[in-house]
Design a protein around this motif. Sequence first.
Motif, PDB file in Angstrom:
ATOM      1  N   LEU A  41      26.078  11.567  32.592  1.00  0.00           N
ATOM      2  CA  LEU A  41      25.811  11.890  31.190  1.00  0.00           C
ATOM      3  C   LEU A  41      25.506  10.614  30.426  1.00  0.00           C
ATOM      4  CD1 LEU A  41      28.874  14.204  30.826  1.00  0.00           C
ATOM      5  CD2 LEU A  41      26.518  14.957  30.555  1.00  0.00           C
ATOM      6  N   ALA A  42      24.410  10.610  29.696  1.00  0.00           N
ATOM      7  CA  ALA A  42      24.100   9.502  28.796  1.00  0.00           C
ATOM      8  C   ALA A  42      24.765   9.799  27.446  1.00  0.00           C
ATOM      9  CB  ALA A  42      22.587   9.371  28.643  1.00  0.00           C
ATOM     10  N   PRO A  43      24.968   8.773  26.597  1.00  0.00           N
ATOM     11  CA  PRO A  43      25.657   9.000  25.319  1.00  0.00           C
ATOM     12  C   PRO A  43      25.038  10.103  24.456  1.00  0.00           C
ATOM     13  CG  PRO A  43      25.525   6.664  25.744  1.00  0.00           C
ATOM     14  CD  PRO A  43      24.700   7.352  26.826  1.00  0.00           C
ATOM     15  N   GLN A  44      23.733  10.323  24.539  1.00  0.00           N
ATOM     16  CA  GLN A  44      23.085  11.336  23.701  1.00  0.00           C
ATOM     17  C   GLN A  44      23.185  12.747  24.278  1.00  0.00           C
ATOM     18  OE1 GLN A  44      21.471   8.984  25.433  1.00  0.00           O
ATOM     19  NE2 GLN A  44      19.722   9.888  26.493  1.00  0.00           N
ATOM     20  N   ASP A  45      23.719  12.888  25.496  1.00  0.00           N
ATOM     21  CA  ASP A  45      23.792  14.186  26.154  1.00  0.00           C
ATOM     22  C   ASP A  45      24.973  15.015  25.673  1.00  0.00           C
ATOM     23  OD1 ASP A  45      21.533  13.788  27.733  1.00  0.00           O
ATOM     24  OD2 ASP A  45      22.680  12.865  29.353  1.00  0.00           O
ATOM     25  N   TYR A  46      24.930  16.279  26.013  1.00  0.00           N
ATOM     26  CA  TYR A  46      25.993  17.253  25.794  1.00  0.00           C
ATOM     27  C   TYR A  46      27.207  16.809  26.608  1.00  0.00           C
ATOM     28  CZ  TYR A  46      27.860  22.101  26.253  1.00  0.00           C
ATOM     29  OH  TYR A  46      28.597  23.245  26.245  1.00  0.00           O
ATOM     30  N   HIS A  47      28.374  16.760  26.001  1.00  0.00           N
ATOM     31  CA  HIS A  47      29.531  16.209  26.690  1.00  0.00           C
ATOM     32  C   HIS A  47      30.617  17.227  27.012  1.00  0.00           C
ATOM     33  CE1 HIS A  47      27.600  12.442  26.256  1.00  0.00           C
ATOM     34  NE2 HIS A  47      28.561  11.893  26.974  1.00  0.00           N
ATOM     35  N   ARG A  48      30.209  18.473  27.148  1.00  0.00           N
ATOM     36  CA  ARG A  48      31.119  19.498  27.663  1.00  0.00           C
ATOM     37  C   ARG A  48      30.698  19.750  29.102  1.00  0.00           C
ATOM     38  NH1 ARG A  48      34.232  21.833  23.850  1.00  0.00           N
ATOM     39  NH2 ARG A  48      33.760  21.125  21.760  1.00  0.00           N
ATOM     40  N   PHE A  49      31.645  20.092  29.943  1.00  0.00           N
ATOM     41  CA  PHE A  49      31.281  20.390  31.322  1.00  0.00           C
ATOM     42  C   PHE A  49      31.745  21.790  31.672  1.00  0.00           C
ATOM     43  CE2 PHE A  49      34.734  17.240  31.135  1.00  0.00           C
ATOM     44  CZ  PHE A  49      35.810  17.936  31.657  1.00  0.00           C
ATOM     45  N   HIS A  50      31.032  22.373  32.628  1.00  0.00           N
ATOM     46  CA  HIS A  50      31.208  23.777  32.964  1.00  0.00           C
ATOM     47  C   HIS A  50      31.544  23.933  34.443  1.00  0.00           C
ATOM     48  CE1 HIS A  50      29.588  25.225  29.076  1.00  0.00           C
ATOM     49  NE2 HIS A  50      29.085  24.003  29.088  1.00  0.00           N
ATOM     50  N   VAL A  51      32.185  25.044  34.774  1.00  0.00           N
ATOM     51  CA  VAL A  51      32.607  25.317  36.145  1.00  0.00           C
ATOM     52  C   VAL A  51      31.359  25.529  37.012  1.00  0.00           C
ATOM     53  CG1 VAL A  51      33.974  26.836  37.609  1.00  0.00           C
ATOM     54  CG2 VAL A  51      34.691  26.424  35.252  1.00  0.00           C
ATOM     55  N   PRO A  52      31.239  24.783  38.119  1.00  0.00           N
ATOM     56  CA  PRO A  52      30.047  24.916  38.964  1.00  0.00           C
ATOM     57  C   PRO A  52      30.075  26.127  39.897  1.00  0.00           C
ATOM     58  CG  PRO A  52      31.499  23.248  39.855  1.00  0.00           C
ATOM     59  CD  PRO A  52      32.111  23.704  38.558  1.00  0.00           C
ATOM     60  N   VAL A  53      31.258  26.688  40.133  1.00  0.00           N
ATOM     61  CA  VAL A  53      31.426  27.807  41.070  1.00  0.00           C
ATOM     62  C   VAL A  53      32.536  28.723  40.558  1.00  0.00           C
ATOM     63  CG1 VAL A  53      30.681  26.514  43.123  1.00  0.00           C
ATOM     64  CG2 VAL A  53      33.080  26.444  42.424  1.00  0.00           C
ATOM     65  N   SER A  54      32.492  29.980  40.956  1.00  0.00           N
ATOM     66  CA  SER A  54      33.583  30.898  40.606  1.00  0.00           C
ATOM     67  C   SER A  54      34.741  30.710  41.577  1.00  0.00           C
ATOM     68  CB  SER A  54      33.093  32.347  40.672  1.00  0.00           C
ATOM     69  OG  SER A  54      32.101  32.568  39.699  1.00  0.00           O
ATOM     70  N   LYS A 126      31.578  30.865  37.394  1.00  0.00           N
ATOM     71  CA  LYS A 126      30.518  29.868  37.312  1.00  0.00           C
ATOM     72  C   LYS A 126      29.919  29.894  35.912  1.00  0.00           C
ATOM     73  CE  LYS A 126      26.014  28.797  39.236  1.00  0.00           C
ATOM     74  NZ  LYS A 126      25.002  29.199  40.209  1.00  0.00           N
ATOM     75  N   GLY A 127      29.838  28.726  35.294  1.00  0.00           N
ATOM     76  CA  GLY A 127      29.266  28.606  33.952  1.00  0.00           C
ATOM     77  C   GLY A 127      30.291  28.584  32.838  1.00  0.00           C
ATOM     78  N   ASP A 128      31.538  28.989  33.117  1.00  0.00           N
ATOM     79  CA  ASP A 128      32.579  28.916  32.087  1.00  0.00           C
ATOM     80  C   ASP A 128      32.767  27.463  31.659  1.00  0.00           C
ATOM     81  OD1 ASP A 128      33.111  31.628  32.368  1.00  0.00           O
ATOM     82  OD2 ASP A 128      35.041  31.350  33.388  1.00  0.00           O
ATOM     83  N   GLU A 129      33.084  27.267  30.390  1.00  0.00           N
ATOM     84  CA  GLU A 129      33.409  25.915  29.947  1.00  0.00           C
ATOM     85  C   GLU A 129      34.701  25.487  30.623  1.00  0.00           C
ATOM     86  OE1 GLU A 129      34.154  23.153  26.010  1.00  0.00           O
ATOM     87  OE2 GLU A 129      33.821  25.286  25.736  1.00  0.00           O
ATOM     88  N   LEU A 130      34.708  24.285  31.192  1.00  0.00           N
ATOM     89  CA  LEU A 130      35.882  23.754  31.873  1.00  0.00           C
ATOM     90  C   LEU A 130      36.557  22.680  31.036  1.00  0.00           C
ATOM     91  CD1 LEU A 130      37.653  23.723  34.403  1.00  0.00           C
ATOM     92  CD2 LEU A 130      35.979  22.205  35.471  1.00  0.00           C
ATOM     93  N   GLY A 131      35.755  21.929  30.264  1.00  0.00           N
ATOM     94  CA  GLY A 131      36.335  20.866  29.448  1.00  0.00           C
ATOM     95  C   GLY A 131      35.272  20.028  28.794  1.00  0.00           C
ATOM     96  N   TYR A 132      35.705  18.850  28.286  1.00  0.00           N
ATOM     97  CA  TYR A 132      34.761  17.980  27.588  1.00  0.00           C
ATOM     98  C   TYR A 132      35.242  16.530  27.597  1.00  0.00           C
ATOM     99  CZ  TYR A 132      38.123  18.752  23.804  1.00  0.00           C
ATOM    100  OH  TYR A 132      39.281  18.851  23.067  1.00  0.00           O
ATOM    101  N   PHE A 133      34.280  15.647  27.383  1.00  0.00           N
ATOM    102  CA  PHE A 133      34.548  14.225  27.194  1.00  0.00           C
ATOM    103  C   PHE A 133      34.409  13.929  25.710  1.00  0.00           C
ATOM    104  CE2 PHE A 133      32.449  14.253  31.433  1.00  0.00           C
ATOM    105  CZ  PHE A 133      33.444  13.668  32.182  1.00  0.00           C
ATOM    106  N   SER A 134      35.172  12.954  25.237  1.00  0.00           N
ATOM    107  CA  SER A 134      34.923  12.465  23.891  1.00  0.00           C
ATOM    108  C   SER A 134      33.701  11.560  23.944  1.00  0.00           C
ATOM    109  CB  SER A 134      36.147  11.728  23.367  1.00  0.00           C
ATOM    110  OG  SER A 134      37.217  12.637  23.205  1.00  0.00           O
ATOM    111  N   PHE A 135      33.305  10.978  22.830  1.00  0.00           N
ATOM    112  CA  PHE A 135      32.059  10.226  22.696  1.00  0.00           C
ATOM    113  C   PHE A 135      31.782   9.273  23.850  1.00  0.00           C
ATOM    114  CE2 PHE A 135      29.759   6.451  21.320  1.00  0.00           C
ATOM    115  CZ  PHE A 135      28.585   7.041  20.911  1.00  0.00           C
TER     116      PHE A 135
END
Length: 180
Positions: A41-54, A126-135
């Motif tokens: 992820l670059a600083p300008q990207d979306y910083h939430r991450f999602h579950v890759p598999v069920s 798959k696709g559920d929000e799993l978490g996020y990074f701060s800035f």
Amino acid sequence: MRCGKPRFRMRLGQKFSVKGLLGPDVSSDDFIDGSIVIFRLAPQDYHRFHVPVSGTIEEFVDIPGCLYTVNPIAVNSKYCNVFTENKRTVCMISTKEFGKVAFVAIGATMVGSITFVKKEGDHVKKGDELGYFSFGGSTVICIFEKDKIEIDGDLLGNSARSLETLVCVGMRLGNARSSP
């Protein structure tokens, strides 16, 4: 292709120890000769991450470390390995199609905070929000057991040429392999 958020820059083929990445408290034996996918992820990207598999979240393991930058120059440096030296959290997911999947959220410069919105024992899709990074920029790595996933050819081709591939949540990256 026009790609709405979220997006990641995907790259395969980095060299590091899976045991070092997962740390001393997670067994890396299940992932010997497995497949690894790296999302930067670059600083300008979306910083939430999602579950890759069920599957079901088995455990979270926090691993302390540094907060080096994850830009391509640092990632390819011979002086340190940001993937195994940076602060990170390993999320182990048990699945029917892929066996165990290790999802590793790695902190980076100005990203001391890795927050998960799911907990151990949760069944996730798959696709559920799993978490996020701060800035800041950061990295997510998914590790699959040997012979459990077939990565799409275009991604493998780009990786062989050391090219990042812009991907969005929901895009196909590969398929589960049939059991032998």
